[in-house]
Scaffold this motif. Structure first.
Motif, PDB file in Angstrom:
ATOM      1  N   ILE A 160       1.075  -0.810  -0.278  1.00 60.00           N
ATOM      2  CA  ILE A 160       0.032  -0.270  -0.129  1.00 60.00           C
ATOM      3  C   ILE A 160       0.975   1.308   0.073  1.00 60.00           C
ATOM      4  N   LEU A 184      -4.780  -1.515  -5.715  1.00 55.10           N
ATOM      5  CA  LEU A 184      -4.973  -0.646  -4.335  1.00 55.10           C
ATOM      6  C   LEU A 184      -6.201  -1.121  -3.390  1.00 55.10           C
ATOM      7  N   TYR A 188      -7.211  -1.930   0.705  1.00 52.39           N
ATOM      8  CA  TYR A 188      -7.384  -0.885   1.268  1.00 52.39           C
ATOM      9  C   TYR A 188      -8.697  -1.893   2.125  1.00 52.39           C
TER      10      TYR A 188
END
Length: 227
Positions: A160, A184, A188
């Motif tokens: 990340i 991503l 998350y």
């Protein structure tokens, strides 16, 4: 490709030239087992070795063995295409030791990184991909593989962080940004960072022209909504 006539002129004699022609034919037809057998035989005849050690500094091949470069290159490629990761890693590393000034070195490093990644050694893949980041032709693909290597090494936070930092760089290609966003988003969510995931989707929605897969984008929104 090195013409077989050049191989015949070397110390290995005409047998190496015949084996080289057979290896080329086998490789082109996807018969990697036959190709690797012929290529390994050439190396054995020459007196060279595919054995390597990352604890040993090996000098470049002597001038009379520079003709072996395409042999090692094709051997590494054959093991790679056959998904024989341990042998691909070994041969590609040996290639780098013997031919450190090869014009194909970046391609070999990239392939070795992939072989390490897919062969279950993401930690070993990381420095290989990282070494290619300064090269414009390799930056995007090496970066995305570096992210994947961190993830497979059990370091999602590092993956990340890599992408968040990269996205602050100026003049990024929108397609590259899209690739990072797609990777991503699930990271998350898995990290419990729903606010960041929502902000990411909103940013993508504002630049929907560069969303290459709208159904995938909609699926991402639905997944976030379910949470």
């Amino acid at each position: 490709n090195l013409p077989s006539s050049l191989l015949k002129a070397q110390d290995a004699g005409s047998k190496a030239g015949q084996l080289w022609k057979d290896a080329q034919s086998a490789f082109s037809s996807g018969d990697y087992a036959r190709a690797t057998g012929s290529l390994e035989a050439i190396i054995k005849i020459s007196g060279a070795s595919t054995v390597w050690s990352d604890h040993t500094v090996v000098p470049p091949a002597p001038p009379k063995q520079q003709w072996l470069e395409p042999v090692f290159f094709m051997l590494g490629a054959a093991y790679f295409d056959a998904k024989d990761w341990p042998n691909a890693i070994g041969v590609l590393n040996r290639y780098r030791q013997l031919f450190p000034k090869s014009p194909h070195l970046t391609q070999v490093i990239f392939s070795q990184g992939q072989a390490n990644l897919w062969g279950g050694h993401p930690e070993d893949a990381m420095p290989l991909f990282a070494s290619l980041l300064p090269l414009p032709d390799y930056h995007v693909k090496a970066f995305m593989f570096l992210v994947e290597a961190n993830f497979r090494a059990g370091k999602p936070d590092a993956a990340i962080a890599l992408m968040e930092k990269e996205k602050t760089q100026p003049n990024l290609n929108p397609n590259f940004v899209y690739k990072m966003n797609i990777r991503l988003f699930p990271l998350y969510l898995d990290a419990g960072k729903s606010d960041q995931a929502l902000a990411l989707l909103q940013h993508m929605d504002e630049d929907i022209a560069h969303v290459a897969d709208v159904p995938l984008f909609n699926g991402m929104a639905e997944r976030l909504g379910d949470l």
